[in-house]
Enzyme design. Structure first.
Site, PDB file in Angstrom:
ATOM      1  N   ASP A  11       0.858  -1.184   0.000  1.00 19.64           N
ATOM      2  CA  ASP A  11       0.000   0.000   0.000  1.00 19.64           C
ATOM      3  C   ASP A  11       0.889   1.226   0.000  1.00 19.64           C
ATOM      4  O   ASP A  11       1.765   1.378   0.879  1.00 19.64           O
ATOM      5  CB  ASP A  11      -0.897   0.015   1.240  1.00 19.64           C
ATOM      6  CG  ASP A  11      -1.942  -1.082   1.215  1.00 19.64           C
ATOM      7  OD1 ASP A  11      -2.340  -1.509   0.109  1.00 19.64           O
ATOM      8  OD2 ASP A  11      -2.365  -1.523   2.298  1.00 19.64           O
ATOM      9  N   ASP A 130     -13.714  -3.978  -1.763  1.00 16.52           N
ATOM     10  CA  ASP A 130     -13.527  -3.762  -0.331  1.00 16.52           C
ATOM     11  C   ASP A 130     -14.821  -4.167   0.366  1.00 16.52           C
ATOM     12  O   ASP A 130     -15.867  -3.533   0.159  1.00 16.52           O
ATOM     13  CB  ASP A 130     -13.206  -2.299  -0.042  1.00 16.52           C
ATOM     14  CG  ASP A 130     -11.879  -1.861  -0.639  1.00 16.52           C
ATOM     15  OD1 ASP A 130     -11.012  -2.734  -0.843  1.00 16.52           O
ATOM     16  OD2 ASP A 130     -11.709  -0.661  -0.901  1.00 16.52           O
TER      17      ASP A 130
END
Length: 256
Positions: A11, A130
């Site tokens: 990330d 998500d």
């Protein structure tokens, strides 16, 4: 059983690799290029790079980083973040990415999956979801996992496949960074409902978590596992994990 993939996730925040818990409380881990080289040399089958704030900040994909990463990797890598139109997909592929992850843009304009697959091939179009477990069941969240879209996760997974995605990445928000195991119910129910490969993300804390993921339903289960904290901290080394999984009868993508 098809060979399984081990995929570290990086990330990216402000040019650095960061990691948090349940998409919050991010802390800096290190330099993305150095980590890419490390994973390339230490058994990763693929890598994933997410520019985690690009979509919310309305920034373009991080093309310079993609070019730099492409110059040092010999394994495939996927990028996500800042993808708003199909031309962004092209820019990422041209910069050197092998796959492009589409999340927020697919929620706003689902046809981007179809157009991307038609132009560049479904194999490089990945729908990233998500998902959070709520009182209403498994729901898809947008805007970096902060907003409940009202979409049922299982229905959205099937929709992404029908729209043209060649692969799904399922990010279990409620498991992210917890290191308490993958959400097996979520991952396996989605994997059994679609024909395209499914990558599980969120919750890996020990090698046994990967065994549980891959052995629950070997033939129709997920084809890969994505993890971050456990690999970044070196608490679990990928060669050791792959040796363990091979010894458990789980075929791995690359030879050890």
């Amino acid at each position: 059983m098809l060979a399984k993939r081990i995929i570290p996730c990086l990330d990216i925040q402000d040019g650095q690799v960061a990691k948090g818990i349940c998409f919050e409380s991010l802390r800096v881990i290190g330099d993305p290029l150095a980590l890419a080289i490390y994973y390339n040399e230490n058994g990763a089958d693929e890598l994933v790079f997410y520019d985690i704030h690009a979509s919310n900040d309305k920034r373009a994909p991080f093309l310079k980083l993609i070019e730099s990463v492409a110059g040092v990797l010999t394994i495939p890598f996927m990028v996500g973040g800042g993808i708003r139109k199909v031309e962004d997909v092209y820019d990422c592929l041209r910069a050197g990415a092998d796959k492009v992850s589409i999340n927020s843009a697919a929620l706003k304009t689902p046809n981007i999956l179809t157009e991307g697959a038609n132009r560049y091939g479904a194999q490089c179009i990945v729908a990233s979801m998500d998902v959070r477990l709520t009182d209403a069941g498994y729901r898809v969240f947008g805007q970096g996992g902060k907003v409940d879209t009202g979409l049922d996760a299982f229905e959205w997974a099937k929709a992404c496949e029908s729209l043209g995605a060649g692969e799904l990445v399922i990010n279990a928000i409620h498991c992210d960074g917890m290191q308490a195991g993958f959400d097996l119910e979520l991952i396996h129910k989605i994997a059994e409902s679609v024909q395209i490969p499914v990558i599980a993300s969120g919750g890996a804390g020990k090698k046994e978590d990967f065994t549980a993921l891959f052995k629950l339903n070997p033939d129709s289960g997920p084809s890969g596992a994505l993890a971050a904290s456990i690999f970044h901290s070196r608490a679990l080394l990928i060669p050791d994990l792959k040796m363990y999984l091979e010894n458990c009868g789980i075929p791995m993508r690359r030879s050890l």
